[in-house]
Design an enzyme around this catalytic site. Structure first.
Site, PDB file in Angstrom:
ATOM      1  N   GLY A   1       0.408  -1.560   0.308  1.00 23.45           N
ATOM      2  CA  GLY A   1       0.084   0.301  -0.161  1.00 23.45           C
ATOM      3  C   GLY A   1       1.069   1.432   0.126  1.00 23.45           C
ATOM      4  O   GLY A   1       1.033   2.007  -0.955  1.00 23.45           O
TER       5      GLY A   1
ATOM      6  N   GLN B   1       6.663  -0.115   5.883  1.00 21.08           N
ATOM      7  CA  GLN B   1       5.684  -1.660   6.249  1.00 21.08           C
ATOM      8  C   GLN B   1       7.161  -2.793   6.627  1.00 21.08           C
ATOM      9  O   GLN B   1       7.297  -1.848   8.441  1.00 21.08           O
ATOM     10  CB  GLN B   1       5.792  -2.296   4.622  1.00 21.08           C
ATOM     11  CG  GLN B   1       4.120  -2.231   4.035  1.00 21.08           C
ATOM     12  CD  GLN B   1       3.556  -3.845   4.777  1.00 21.08           C
ATOM     13  OE1 GLN B   1       4.810  -3.975   5.328  1.00 21.08           O
ATOM     14  NE2 GLN B   1       2.160  -3.833   4.305  1.00 21.08           N
TER      15      GLN B   1
ATOM     16  N   ASN C   1     -12.937  -8.163  -7.769  1.00 19.00           N
ATOM     17  CA  ASN C   1     -13.247  -7.721  -6.557  1.00 19.00           C
ATOM     18  C   ASN C   1     -13.522  -8.980  -5.586  1.00 19.00           C
ATOM     19  O   ASN C   1     -14.564  -9.470  -5.749  1.00 19.00           O
ATOM     20  CB  ASN C   1     -14.095  -7.126  -6.948  1.00 19.00           C
ATOM     21  CG  ASN C   1     -13.920  -5.843  -5.045  1.00 19.00           C
ATOM     22  OD1 ASN C   1     -13.955  -6.447  -3.724  1.00 19.00           O
ATOM     23  ND2 ASN C   1     -14.400  -4.413  -5.255  1.00 19.00           N
TER      24      ASN C   1
ATOM     25  N   THR D   1      -5.043  -9.603   0.220  1.00 22.42           N
ATOM     26  CA  THR D   1      -5.428  -8.243  -0.432  1.00 22.42           C
ATOM     27  C   THR D   1      -4.249  -6.880   0.929  1.00 22.42           C
ATOM     28  O   THR D   1      -4.549  -7.782   2.149  1.00 22.42           O
ATOM     29  CB  THR D   1      -6.581  -8.197  -0.162  1.00 22.42           C
ATOM     30  OG1 THR D   1      -7.403  -8.164   0.604  1.00 22.42           O
ATOM     31  CG2 THR D   1      -7.211  -8.309  -1.404  1.00 22.42           C
TER      32      THR D   1
ATOM     33  N   ALA E   1      -5.402  -5.314   3.033  1.00 22.35           N
ATOM     34  CA  ALA E   1      -6.719  -4.956   3.936  1.00 22.35           C
ATOM     35  C   ALA E   1      -6.158  -4.233   5.260  1.00 22.35           C
ATOM     36  O   ALA E   1      -7.054  -3.539   5.906  1.00 22.35           O
ATOM     37  CB  ALA E   1      -7.640  -6.064   4.575  1.00 22.35           C
ATOM     38  N   HIS E   2      -5.123  -4.093   6.004  1.00 22.99           N
ATOM     39  CA  HIS E   2      -4.120  -3.354   6.939  1.00 22.99           C
ATOM     40  C   HIS E   2      -4.276  -1.867   6.609  1.00 22.99           C
ATOM     41  O   HIS E   2      -4.567  -1.019   7.766  1.00 22.99           O
ATOM     42  CB  HIS E   2      -2.815  -4.380   7.130  1.00 22.99           C
ATOM     43  CG  HIS E   2      -2.133  -3.734   5.849  1.00 22.99           C
ATOM     44  ND1 HIS E   2      -1.857  -4.411   4.622  1.00 22.99           N
ATOM     45  CD2 HIS E   2      -1.037  -2.296   6.299  1.00 22.99           C
ATOM     46  CE1 HIS E   2      -0.686  -3.550   3.960  1.00 22.99           C
ATOM     47  NE2 HIS E   2      -0.520  -2.855   4.779  1.00 22.99           N
TER      48      HIS E   2
ATOM     49  N   CYS F   1      15.067 -19.456   1.572  1.00 25.47           N
ATOM     50  CA  CYS F   1      14.664 -20.345   2.793  1.00 25.47           C
ATOM     51  C   CYS F   1      14.210 -19.844   3.762  1.00 25.47           C
ATOM     52  O   CYS F   1      15.058 -19.176   4.308  1.00 25.47           O
ATOM     53  CB  CYS F   1      15.209 -21.661   1.969  1.00 25.47           C
ATOM     54  SG  CYS F   1      17.119 -21.267   2.787  1.00 25.47           S
TER      55      CYS F   1
END
Length: 567
Positions: A62, A139, A252, A274, A276-277, A420
């Protein structure tokens, strides 16, 4: 050497945000590899192959940025070019604020992003401060300069799908199984390839056509369907044939998933990635055409968030419906359930998060994401490390399968890199082996070793990594701070502490570390210490919470835990 920090050099490295590319090869721009490494990884985060919106400094998630603004980026680069081997650069939410003389073993960079006093830790206050130019959203690996593109979460998603298969179907091989999900952004874009690596047929819903195109281009996604009927048919056919396949569908999730529930469709595993946070910038309301979303977001953010949360409720209601229909549904840590619950959906938490459902036993043993990037830019360096790790860990079946498949299936974004999952002891062994490859010349330039902030002992996140802790300590954020502090003491090259990544402002505190393998004996000692203390914090954190797996691991590894009596 100070001349290297002139405007012309800075301009050549980061003057044009649409054309940033990390330097390659063995020639230094900075004064040492310990400062060249953060310089290259910062610029790599903003490579057009890597970042979602480099022109806005947004890497993924985002609004997850690598630097606060263009001038701050230029000053960070300028400072890294002149930073000496006994100095440390301090970065406050993407802005360089000080250089102090510290010492050769101290980190070269220390980063703090988005840290708000708890009473003020909410989106409204954060956005006000961000608009004032006082902070930024880092982030996780965006603002800590160790993002490696969608591959960064790929192996972890593969690990999660495999663990879900083991638990529910008795095998990590998902051939003949179906998966439903949504979101093909910087993190979610790993899902289709992770699923097909595990053998499954997966349907991926995405509202942004450019993201579908990007996943096709990078070979993370196999096909795109013309309609919902077409998508379901392709997935069903592939599963019936035991054939791995990923199918993208433009739509959507708040519309598509309720329709699938109404039709009575079933999938073996269901999740979501998604963004959504952050409902303002990460989620598109069902009532708003995608091409109109940016305009509404700008004109009326309050209305946008209200509509987004209404759609999130519909989305989660559909996921709850799939739970009731007998599907194995799990949250992948994007706070979708939390947003729906806050918007009034009482049963939003009817399905678990992926950590308590599948991953926590790994965390108890210090097992988590371990990543490395070739500063040379030469894919042959990654291939050499792949071969070394294949021989180093012959008994790790999931790792062996990963290292066999990844070279042919995973497209590099920016600097060549690999990830990994390794645990306590194995990370240090791997780091020392990589350092030896650099020393011997089998790898042509130093290697950056880091990890996701999503790790065994580096996060307090009650909606994700620390959801449903055995002792109720979900929200105790001492642990990621201790993780950062011990990594500083152990000699990491750069260390970061962030707020909100993955699940949004107010919902997490997390720490990251990076250490550079430059082939020297001094670095070998640092690597051994950092790559022991870092995963060791995961064992300690879970042993303290009373997990028997972690207590057993602590005894096996001989960890010194003063508050836990010896058996």
């Amino acid at each position: 050497m100070e001349a290297r920090g002139t405007d012309s050099v800075v301009d050549s490295l980061c003057g044009d945000l649409s054309a940033i590319r990390a330097p390659r090869g063995g020639k230094l721009n900075a004064l040492s590899w310990q400062t060249e490494a953060p310089l290259r990884m910062l610029l790599n985060n903003l490579d057009t192959e890597v970042a979602e919106h480099p022109e806005r400094l947004v890497v993924y998630g985002g609004t997850g940025r690598a630097a606060r603004n263009h001038e701050a980026l230029r000053e960070i680069v300028r400072t890294l070019l002149r930073l000496r081997g006994d100095e440390t650069l301090l970065v406050q939410s993407g802005k360089p604020v000080a250089v102090f003389r510290t010492g050769p073993w101290a980190p070269r960079v220390l980063i703090a992003n988005s840290l708000l006093v708890p009473r003020w830790a909410n989106w409204d206050e954060f956005r006000r401060l961000e608009a004032e130019g006082l902070t930024m959203f880092g982030q996780m690996t965006a603002g800590s300069w160790i993002y490696i593109g969608t591959q960064g979460i790929l192996q972890g998603t593969y690990q999660t799908f495999g663990a879900a298969g083991e638990q529910h179907f008795g095998s990590a091989d998902l051939a003949g199984r179906t998966i439903l999900t949504a979101g093909l952004g910087g993190m979610g874009g790993a899902q289709p390839l992770a699923a097909t690596l595990a053998g499954a047929a997966i349907l991926c819903v995405e509202v942004d056509p450019s993201r579908i195109a990007r996943r096709l281009e990078t070979r993370y996604l196999d096909e795109v369907a013309d309609s919902l009927d077409d998508a379901v048919a392709r997935v069903r056919t592939a599963a019936s044939e035991g054939r791995a396949l990923s199918v993208g569908l433009l739509g959507n999730a708040a519309v598509v998933l309720p329709e699938l529930v109404a039709r009575g469709e079933r999938f073996d595993l269901v999740t979501d990635q998604t963004a959504a946070h952050d409902p303002l910038t990460g989620y598109v309301p069902a009532e708003v055409p995608f091409e109109e979303a940016a305009g509404l977001r700008e004109r009326d953010p309050d209305a946008y968030v209200r509509l987004a949360r209404e759609s999130i409720v519909a989305h989660v209601q559909a996921l709850v419906g799939l739970v009731r229909a007998g599907c194995y549904v799990f949250d992948y840590g994007n706070n979708l359930r939390g947003e729906a619950h806050d918007a009034g959906l009482a049963d939003a938490f009817s399905y678990p998060g992926f950590v308590p459902a599948y991953i926590r036993p790994l965390f108890c043993r210090g097992i988590g994401p371990f990543r490395w990037a070739a500063l040379s830019g030469d894919p042959a360096d990654i291939a050499a490390i792949d071969r070394e790790l294949t021989s180093l860990f012959p008994d790790d079946a999931l790792l062996q399968r990963w290292l066999e498949l990844a070279p042919n299936r995973v497209a590099f974004q920016g600097l060549p890199a690999r990830i990994c999952w390794l645990g306590y002891g194995d990370r240090a062994r791997a780091g020392l082996a990589i350092n030896e490859l650099v020393r011997s010349g089998e790898v042509s330039a130093p290697i950056v070793i880091g990890r996701d902030h999503l790790d065994a002992g580096s996060v307090a996140s009650p909606f994700r990594e620390t959801e449903a802790m055995r002792d109720g300590s979900d929200a105790i954020a001492d642990w990621p701070v201790l993780n950062a502090l011990v990594n500083v003491a152990a000699g990491a090259t750069w260390v970061s502490v962030h707020h909100g990544g993955g699940v949004g402002i107010g919902n997490s505190i997390h720490a990251g570390m990076v250490v550079v393998a430059d082939g020297t004996s001094d670095t070998a000692e640092r690597l051994e210490r950092v790559l022991t203390t870092d995963p060791g914090m995961g064992v300690v954190r879970h042993a303290d919470a009373g997990y028997e797996e972690a207590l057993a691991a602590a005894r096996e590894y001989g960890l010194d835990l003063p508050s836990i009596p010896a058996p």
